[in-house]
Design an enzyme around this catalytic site. Structure first.
Site, short mmCIF file in Angstrom:
data_model
loop_
_atom_site.label_atom_id
_atom_site.label_comp_id
_atom_site.label_asym_id
_atom_site.label_seq_id
_atom_site.Cartn_x
_atom_site.Cartn_y
_atom_site.Cartn_z
N SER A 276 0.85 -1.18 0.00
CA SER A 276 0.00 0.00 0.00
C SER A 276 0.89 1.24 0.00
O SER A 276 2.07 1.17 0.33
CB SER A 276 -0.89 0.01 1.24
OG SER A 276 -0.16 0.39 2.39
N ASP A 277 0.33 2.38 -0.38
CA ASP A 277 1.04 3.63 -0.12
C ASP A 277 0.83 3.97 1.35
O ASP A 277 0.03 3.34 2.06
CB ASP A 277 0.54 4.74 -1.03
CG ASP A 277 1.63 5.78 -1.29
OD1 ASP A 277 2.54 5.92 -0.46
OD2 ASP A 277 1.57 6.47 -2.33
N TRP A 278 1.54 4.97 1.84
CA TRP A 278 1.56 5.31 3.26
C TRP A 278 0.13 5.55 3.76
O TRP A 278 -0.53 6.51 3.39
CB TRP A 278 2.42 6.54 3.49
CG TRP A 278 2.58 6.92 4.94
CD1 TRP A 278 1.63 7.43 5.77
CD2 TRP A 278 3.78 6.82 5.72
NE1 TRP A 278 2.15 7.66 7.02
CE2 TRP A 278 3.47 7.30 7.02
CE3 TRP A 278 5.08 6.37 5.46
CZ2 TRP A 278 4.42 7.36 8.04
CZ3 TRP A 278 6.02 6.44 6.48
CH2 TRP A 278 5.69 6.91 7.76
N GLY A 279 -0.36 4.64 4.60
CA GLY A 279 -1.66 4.79 5.21
C GLY A 279 -2.83 4.67 4.25
O GLY A 279 -3.97 5.02 4.61
#
Length: 751
Positions: A276-279
């Site tokens: 995933s991307d950050w968060g």
């Protein structure tokens, strides 16, 4: 898509495996390890946390198997201590993989990716990635979140800086080059990094150029424009992919099963890891797609997100989801297998530690030289009325003006976390070294790019009057581009244009040198300057490279990887547009319209009353200190059959008095289609270096697949009919040759 360059760049990268282990042996090891893991240990492998030193909380997570990857830890001693906890003090001894955003260099900073794209030189891009991998891996970083291969057509979007620009083909070629540079031919070597193709997918189409914004992309356009660079990266062996932040057609990418399973896994056969991307799992809640973090965790697993970066969704809820039967343990196993496979492919089970004796391999002479050459090949000469190169017989004193002349921090550009400001060599440094400090009069006029206070103008104007030539270094600070740094107004910020007007009023020749993270609307500023140079933020060695170019020791060869608008309101703007039913013709601009003119008096064609039609500087454009001539293209046949090919040739000649390089660009157009086709599409390029008077024949091979397009989301076709082909120095010039396709072969969707 033309395979001429992509195939060459791929090299042996497609067959990267762990040294000494076949893929079958890796799978056997993965399955054996999976069989010995508890559910908690499996979930731990899917958890990526940002590092915060050798702290008790992190140590506890590592020893319990509660984390699979750590990002942003760059101290090699700490990396080794945490790795020792994972390998020697956890139950199963599974190594960590340490990750970092290494986007255009680690310590030795290269031009931003958009700048590297301006070089049209895959070998240079590959070399920059190789150097970045060597420097970053020397402190334990074995995974980078790069390359970003989002096709980007809107310079309002701050992250255009991280892209390779507006063209699908160029983005594909350079993305492959960067993958190969990071990963080399053996990913187990400790000086390599796993590449990560991001952001999957459609992020570059963010509505209104605002970061994280929604996208609505018909699947045919998605497959035509936005997915091919990702497919090329997958084919090149990119070890990992990253989800994008945006929703696409209403579904956030981190929960998009169609993207991550149907296309990436099933169609393309990708067997690497997806992060995933950050968060971004957690962010599906404000999107309105997930009820809560627990729901987001379930959606992420079902979509096929292997590793959760900093959402804490998997570690908080996945065990409970499995225990309640809402997620199967088999689904979790498939994610964990992808994580373990990455670690085996990186050779971490055999060689988990940093060699402290050879760590911190920074700023090698060869690396600095490569960084300088990268700037030299990426800077673009947009205009030149004879002010350049600097004529030493006429120029004794040079006024160096502008907020970017000595901007050690800002010249390196966006998304660099590990650079050292004191290692940046600025244009002022380099010009003093080249011409002697006594011959340089420095008066910045503005201390930083956004400044509106004009108190420094008087000193800058005085310097200009005392000099024979004015070099005005303008542009954007680094913080004005990149993630979450979007702009509506694409003109030079602050009072820079006002400063340029005052400098021009002195009557001295003025050269405008712009350093920025995006293409800008420079029509008024370029009109004031006697020469205009554009340098996308160039990194550590910006100064020496620009000094070499301005002095004429090195010739310009950079070309526009994006279209430069005349005015901000033209964006998004890109060369490979589709025609309207009323293309621009007989344009009457706003100041030429008679009073009380009739509604139809301006002609009723497709253009702006205040900006006309087209870019100020088109894709592929760039000048040189010499001139080039292109013959009309010659084709080997007037027809192409489904199982055949044709060659397209052109003679490129250096008609000037200096050696120089030009980029011969191959474009095609399908004139009549069941779906409207673009006016031109890039299908190949070659950088040609010629001595004065020298000529060279440039030849490209064109195959039916290069003419194919999607007429449904699952089918690519080549339709019979008339085509044009150009070999030209940019996307707007040149004379075409004509040929016909005589049949209609179908092409599989994953080709």
């Amino acid at each position: 898509m033309n395979k001429n360059i992509i195939t060459a760049v791929l090299g042996v990268c497609c067959a990267v495996t762990a040294a000494g282990r076949t893929e079958a042996e890796i799978d056997s090891c993965v399955n054996d390890l999976l069989g010995r893991m508890t559910l908690a240990e499996k979930v731990g492998q899917l958890n990526q946390r940002s590092g915060f030193g050798y702290a008790d909380e992190m140590v506890g997570l590592v020893r319990s198997g509660g984390v699979g990857s750590i990002l942003n830890e760059t101290d090699p001693e700490t990396v080794n201590k945490l790795q020792r906890d994972a390998v020697e003090k956890s139950r199963l001894g599974i190594p960590l993989v340490f990750a970092r955003d290494v986007v255009h260099g680690f310590k030795t900073i290269f031009p931003i990716p958009l700048g590297q794209a301006a070089s049209f030189n895959p070998a240079l891009v590959e070399e920059g990635a190789r150097i970045a991998a060597d420097e970053a891996s020397s402190v334990g970083i074995r995974w980078t979140f790069s390359p970003m291969v989002d096709v980007s057509r809107d310079p309002r979007w701050g992250r255009i800086a991280e892209s390779f620009g507006e063209d699908t083909y160029l983005s594909s070629v350079l993305g492959v080059a960067m993958v190969k540079g990071y990963q080399g031919d053996d990913l187990t070597k400790p000086n390599t990094m796993a590449a990560c193709a991001k952001h999957f997918a459609g992020y570059g189409a963010s509505e209104s150029g605002r970061d994280y914004n929604t996208t609505w992309i018909p699947e045919i356009q998605l497959r035509e424009t936005y997915l091919p660079p990702f497919k090329a990266a997958s084919d090149a062996g990119a070890a990992t992919f990253m989800c994008s932040f945006n929703d696409i057609n209403g579904i956030p990418s981190s929960g998009n099963r169609h993207l991550l399973r149907d296309i990436l896994r099933d169609e393309w056969g990708f067997d690497g890891m997806v992060v995933s991307d950050w968060g971004s799992l957690d962010q599906m809640i404000p999107h309105g797609f997930s009820r809560d973090r627990r729901h987001a965790a379930m959606q992420g697993v079902n979509a096929g997100v292997d590793m959760d970066m900093e959402s804490y969704a998997y570690c908080a809820h996945l065990e409970d989801l499995v225990s309640k039967g809402e997620v199967s343990e088999a689904a979790v196993d498939s994610l964990v297998a992808n994580v373990l496979r990455l670690k085996y492919r990186l050779g971490l089970f055999e060689n988990p530690y940093v060699d402290i004796k050879t760590s911190k391999r920074f700023y090698a002479d060869a690396s600095l030289d490569a960084a300088r050459r990268a700037v030299e090949e990426s800077a673009i000469l947009l205009k030149n009325n004879g002010a350049l190169p600097i004529d030493n017989s006429k120029v004794r004193k040079i006024a160096v003006v502008g907020p970017m002349a000595d901007a050690r921090h800002d010249q390196v550009g966006t998304w660099v976390f590990d650079f050292e400001k004191e290692r940046s060599v600025t244009p002022l440094d380099a010009l003093k070294d080249m011409y002697g400090e006594k011959n340089i009069i420095y008066a910045p006029g503005l201390e930083y790019s956004r400044q509106n206070d004009t108190k420094g103008f008087a000193a800058a104007v005085k310097a200009a009057r005392e000099a024979d030539l004015v070099l005005c270094f303008g542009g954007e600070e680094a913080v004005l581009s990149g993630e979450a740094h979007c702009r509506v107004d694409l003109t030079l910020p602050g009072a820079q244009s006002a400063l340029l007007r005052e400098l021009k009023a002195t009557g001295k020749p003025v050269v405008l040198v712009v350093q920025a993270g995006r293409s800008l609307a420079l029509a008024d500023d370029a009109a004031l300057a006697d020469a205009t140079v554009f340098c996308f933020h160039g990194g550590t060695m910006t100064g020496p490279a620009l000094a070499n170019l301005l002095s004429g020791e090195v010739n310009f060869s950079g070309r526009c990887p994006v279209s430069f608008p005349r005015m901000s309101g033209q964006v998004p703007i890109y060369y490979n547009r589709k025609n309207t039913g009323r293309p621009a013709a007989d344009m009457t601009l706003i100041n030429d319209i008679p009073l009380e003119a009739g509604q139809t008096s301006t002609g009723c064609t497709s253009y702006y009353l205040d900006a006309g039609d087209g870019a100020l500087f088109p894709f592929g454009y760039g000048l040189s200190y010499t001139t080039f001539a292109y013959s009309d293209p010659v084709i080997s046949s007037s027809e192409i059959a489904p199982d055949g090919s044709l060659t397209v040739s052109c003679t490129v000649s250096n008609t000037g008095s200096r050696e120089g390089s030009d980029v011969a660009q191959l474009y095609v157009r399908d004139h009549i289609g069941s779906l409207v086709r673009p006016v031109r599409e890039l299908r190949g390029f070659e950088k040609v270096t010629l001595k004065p008077g020298e000529s060279r024949v440039v030849t490209f091979t064109l195959r039916p697949d290069d003419l194919a397009f999607y007429n449904t989301p699952t089918t690519r076709v080549v339709e019979p009919g008339e085509f044009s082909v150009w070999i030209s120095p940019d996307s707007q010039s040149g004379n075409p040759a004509k040929f016909n396709v005589v049949d209609q072969p179908s092409v599989a969707a994953n080709n």
